[in-house]
Design a protein around this motif. Structure first.
Motif, short mmCIF file in Angstrom:
data_model
loop_
_atom_site.label_atom_id
_atom_site.label_comp_id
_atom_site.label_asym_id
_atom_site.label_seq_id
_atom_site.Cartn_x
_atom_site.Cartn_y
_atom_site.Cartn_z
N LYS A 285 8.20 -4.09 -11.29
CA LYS A 285 7.24 -3.23 -11.99
C LYS A 285 6.21 -4.07 -12.75
CE LYS A 285 8.87 0.46 -13.77
NZ LYS A 285 9.59 1.43 -14.64
N HIS A 286 6.66 -5.17 -13.33
CA HIS A 286 5.74 -6.06 -14.05
C HIS A 286 4.72 -6.66 -13.08
CE1 HIS A 286 4.25 -9.06 -16.85
NE2 HIS A 286 4.58 -10.03 -16.00
N LEU A 287 5.18 -7.08 -11.90
CA LEU A 287 4.26 -7.67 -10.91
C LEU A 287 3.28 -6.64 -10.38
CD1 LEU A 287 6.73 -9.95 -8.92
CD2 LEU A 287 4.93 -10.69 -10.47
N GLN A 288 3.73 -5.42 -10.20
CA GLN A 288 2.83 -4.37 -9.72
C GLN A 288 1.74 -4.06 -10.74
OE1 GLN A 288 5.65 -1.29 -8.83
NE2 GLN A 288 5.89 -1.91 -6.69
N ARG A 289 2.08 -4.12 -12.02
CA ARG A 289 1.06 -3.92 -13.05
C ARG A 289 0.07 -5.08 -13.08
NH1 ARG A 289 5.15 -1.87 -17.87
NH2 ARG A 289 5.47 0.27 -17.08
N ARG A 290 0.59 -6.30 -12.88
CA ARG A 290 -0.31 -7.45 -12.81
C ARG A 290 -1.23 -7.34 -11.60
NH1 ARG A 290 2.72 -13.01 -13.08
NH2 ARG A 290 0.54 -13.63 -12.73
N LEU A 291 -0.70 -6.85 -10.50
CA LEU A 291 -1.51 -6.73 -9.29
C LEU A 291 -2.66 -5.76 -9.48
CD1 LEU A 291 -1.78 -7.50 -6.26
CD2 LEU A 291 -0.36 -5.51 -5.74
N SER A 292 -2.43 -4.69 -10.25
CA SER A 292 -3.50 -3.71 -10.47
C SER A 292 -4.64 -4.28 -11.30
CB SER A 292 -2.92 -2.47 -11.16
OG SER A 292 -2.44 -2.80 -12.45
N ARG A 293 -4.38 -5.37 -12.05
CA ARG A 293 -5.41 -5.97 -12.88
C ARG A 293 -6.08 -7.17 -12.22
NH1 ARG A 293 -1.23 -5.11 -16.83
NH2 ARG A 293 -0.69 -7.33 -16.70
N CYS A 294 -5.59 -7.57 -11.05
CA CYS A 294 -6.16 -8.74 -10.37
C CYS A 294 -7.44 -8.36 -9.63
CB CYS A 294 -5.15 -9.33 -9.39
SG CYS A 294 -3.71 -10.07 -10.18
N ARG A 295 -8.34 -9.30 -9.56
CA ARG A 295 -9.58 -9.09 -8.81
C ARG A 295 -9.32 -9.30 -7.33
NH1 ARG A 295 -12.10 -12.86 -10.83
NH2 ARG A 295 -12.24 -14.30 -9.06
N ARG A 296 -9.86 -8.43 -6.52
CA ARG A 296 -9.64 -8.50 -5.08
C ARG A 296 -10.21 -9.80 -4.52
NH1 ARG A 296 -7.88 -4.02 -2.49
NH2 ARG A 296 -7.84 -2.06 -3.67
N SER B 124 -8.98 -12.79 -5.08
CA SER B 124 -8.73 -13.93 -5.95
C SER B 124 -7.42 -14.61 -5.58
CB SER B 124 -8.69 -13.49 -7.42
OG SER B 124 -7.62 -12.58 -7.63
N SER B 125 -7.26 -15.85 -6.01
CA SER B 125 -6.03 -16.60 -5.76
C SER B 125 -4.86 -16.00 -6.54
CB SER B 125 -6.22 -18.07 -6.13
OG SER B 125 -7.26 -18.65 -5.37
N ARG B 126 -5.14 -15.51 -7.73
CA ARG B 126 -4.08 -14.90 -8.54
C ARG B 126 -3.52 -13.65 -7.85
NH1 ARG B 126 -4.46 -11.23 -13.07
NH2 ARG B 126 -2.63 -11.38 -14.40
N ARG B 127 -4.39 -12.86 -7.26
CA ARG B 127 -3.92 -11.67 -6.57
C ARG B 127 -3.06 -12.05 -5.36
NH1 ARG B 127 -5.36 -6.26 -5.95
NH2 ARG B 127 -5.03 -5.44 -3.85
N ARG B 128 -3.43 -13.13 -4.68
CA ARG B 128 -2.65 -13.56 -3.53
C ARG B 128 -1.26 -14.04 -3.95
NH1 ARG B 128 -6.19 -16.53 -1.80
NH2 ARG B 128 -5.53 -18.56 -2.60
N ARG B 129 -1.18 -14.75 -5.08
CA ARG B 129 0.13 -15.21 -5.56
C ARG B 129 1.01 -14.04 -5.99
NH1 ARG B 129 -3.15 -19.09 -8.21
NH2 ARG B 129 -2.90 -17.92 -10.15
N VAL B 130 0.42 -13.04 -6.66
CA VAL B 130 1.20 -11.89 -7.10
C VAL B 130 1.70 -11.08 -5.90
CG1 VAL B 130 1.10 -9.73 -8.39
CG2 VAL B 130 0.03 -11.77 -9.33
N LYS B 131 0.86 -10.92 -4.89
CA LYS B 131 1.29 -10.20 -3.69
C LYS B 131 2.42 -10.94 -2.99
CE LYS B 131 -1.52 -8.19 -0.94
NZ LYS B 131 -2.61 -7.91 0.01
N ALA B 132 2.37 -12.27 -2.98
CA ALA B 132 3.44 -13.04 -2.37
C ALA B 132 4.75 -12.86 -3.14
CB ALA B 132 3.06 -14.52 -2.30
#
Length: 393
Positions: free
Chosen positions: A204-215, A217-225
Motif C-alpha cells: 500500500k505504501h508503494l502504491q501511494r508512492r507510485l501515484s505521486r511519481c512523474r510518468r 521518471s526513474s523513480r517511477r520505474r523503481r517503484v513499479k519494479a
C-alpha cells in the motif's frame, strides 16, 4: 536460469526477434479480406524470412532457428483458431511476452554441472547456467521465458504422467471459498498463503508512492519494479500451494469431486445501472465491493487448483452442480437459506445438525448432492414436516 549481464542482453535480443517475426506474421494474416488471395502460410513466410535476413543485418545477427520456430508457432496458433479449439492469436508486447522456443537437436545441448546445477547451450548466446528443480527429462524442445520481475526460466516440453490412484475407493469433496481456500469433506480447512501483513502494508505504501511519481521518471520505474516483486512473491506462493495441494489430493483419494464453477463469469465487473430520473447518470452498483470479491477469488487459485487436479488425477475429477450445496443439510437433506447462519456456521433448521458451513458443503459435494429450486432431488424427510428441535435420548 542465471545468465550473466551479457547473456541477458543476448537473450533479450532473441526474444525481440521472435516477437517481431510473430507480430509480422500476425499483421500479414490480419490483413486478409474476402476479395484477396489467401495469406502466406509457413513455407512462404519462411522464404520471406530468408530474404529479410539477407537484407537486414540486425535480423541476421539473431538465431534463424528461433525466428523460424516463431513462424511455426504462429502457424500452429492459426490452425488451432480455425479449428475452434483456441482463441484468436494476439499481438506480443515488449516487457510482457518475452520468450522463445528451441526445437530439434539444439534442445539436447545440456550438461549437468552438479547435483543442483546444469548448463544449456543457447544459440547465439552460449552456455547459460540454470538451477535444477527436478531431473532433466528427455525433451525435444524447451522454452526460455522472462517474467515481469526479470527472472529467467527454462521449461522443457514434457508432459509428466498422471499420479496413480491409491485404490482405497475413498471419495473427497472440495468446497472452494474466499475465507477458506479449500474445505475438504474430511474436515480439513486449507488456506492459500498470500502476502503477510507487513508485505501488505509495504504494498500500500508503494502504491501511494507510485501515484505521486512523474510518468517516465526513474523513480517511477523503481517503484513499479518493487511492486512487481511483491505481486510475483504472492503468485509464487499461490502456485506452490496449488501444486502441493493437488498432489496431496491426487495421492490420497480415488475420486475428487469439485463444484462446477464458471470463474470467468463470477469475476466479471458489474454492469452500470442507469438512473431513470437523471439521464446520463448512473446509480451505485457496488463495483468496489465486487472488485474486492473478485480479488479474493483470484487470490485463492480456484481455477488453478482444479486445472492441476485434472492433470494429475486424470479421469478421477468429477464436477458437481454447485446449486444449493451450501444450504443443504448433509444429514437430513433439508434445504433452506436459514440453515446458513453465517459464513462459517451451519445449523439445520429441521434436524438441528451443526457443523462448519464449508465442510458441510464439501460433504454434499462429495455425495454428488445438488438441490434445485424445485427440489428435484429427493430428500430424506417429508416436505410437509415442520422443523423439529433436537432432543436428547
Amino acid at each position: 536460469m542465471y545468465p550473466t549481464p551479457a547473456q541477458q542482453s543476448a537473450l533479450l535480443q532473441q526474444c525481440g526477434h521472435a516477437r517481431y517475426v510473430w507480430n509480422l506474421a500476425l499483421e500479414q494474416w490480419s490483413m486478409w479480406t474476402r476479395d484477396k488471395r489467401p495469406t502466406p502460410r509457413y513455407v512462404e513466410q519462411a522464404r520471406q524470412l530468408t530474404e529479410a535476413r539477407a537484407a537486414f543485418d540486425w535480423l541476421r545477427a539473431g538465431s534463424q532457428t528461433v525466428q523460424q520456430q516463431a513462424l511455426r508457432d504462429f502457424d500452429e496458433a492459426v490452425r488451432y483458431f480455425l479449428a475452434g479449439s483456441h482463441r484468436r492469436p494476439t499481438w506480443r508486447k515488449a516487457g510482457l511476452h518475452e520468450g522463445f522456443r528451441i526445437v530439434g537437436a539444439q534442445a539436447s545441448r545440456i550438461v549437468k554441472l552438479s547435483r543442483k546445477w546444469a548448463a544449456v547451450n543457447v544459440s547465439k548466446v552460449g552456455w547459460v547456467r540454470f538451477r535444477l528443480s527436478r531431473a532433466v527429462p528427455e525433451a525435444k524442445s524447451y522454452r526460455i521465458t522472462r517474467d515481469g520481475v526479470g527472472r529467467w526460466h527454462l521449461a522443457f516440453a514434457v508432459i509428466p504422467p498422471p499420479i496413480p490412484a491409491p485404490g482405497t475407493g475413498e471419495v473427497v469433496g472440495v468446497d472452494r471459498g474466499v475465507t477458506v481456500s479449500a474445505a475438504l469433506s474430511t474436515g480439513e480447512l486449507l488456506s492459500c498463503p498470500g502476502l503477510s501483513v507487513t508485505e501488505q502494508v509495504r504494498l500500500k505504501h508503494l502504491q501511494r508512492r507510485l501515484s505521486r511519481c512523474r510518468r517516465g521518471s526513474s523513480r517511477r520505474r523503481r517503484v513499479k519494479a518493487a511492486i512487481a516483486k511483491l505481486y510475483a512473491r504472492a503468485g509464487d506462493r499461490r502456485k506452490d500451494w496449488v501444486e502441493k495441494t493437488s498432489t496431496d489430493l491426487a495421492r490420497r483419494f480415488d475420486v475428487i469431486r469439485v463444484e462446477d464453477l464458471r470463474i470467468a463469469q463470477m469475476t466479471k465487473r458489474p454492469r452500470p445501472k442507469p438512473d431513470p430520473e437523471r439521464p446520463g447518470r448512473h446509480l451505485p452498483n457496488r463495483r468496489r465491493a465486487k472488485a474486492g470479491l473478485n480479488r479474493g477469488i483470484l487470490a485463492n487459485g480456484w481455477g488453478d487448483l482444479v486445472t492441476r487436479l485434472e492433470h494429475k488425477a486424470a479421469g478421477r475429477v468429477e464436477k458437481v452442480n454447485p446449486a444449493y450445496t451450501s444450504q443443504t443439510c448433509n444429514v437430513c437433506g433439508h434445504c433452506t437459506p436459514d440453515n446458513r447462519k453465517s459464513q462459517a456456521v451451519f445449523r439445520c433448521a429441521a434436524c438441528g445438525h451443526q457443523a462448519n458451513a464449508d465442510v458441510n458443503a464439501a460433504v454434499n459435494i462429495a455425495a454428488g448432492r445438488a438441490v434445485s429450486a424445485r427440489r428435484e432431488t429427493p430428500v430424506q424427510v417429508s416436505l410437509k414436516r415442520e422443523p423439529q428441535l433436537t432432543t436428547s435420548t
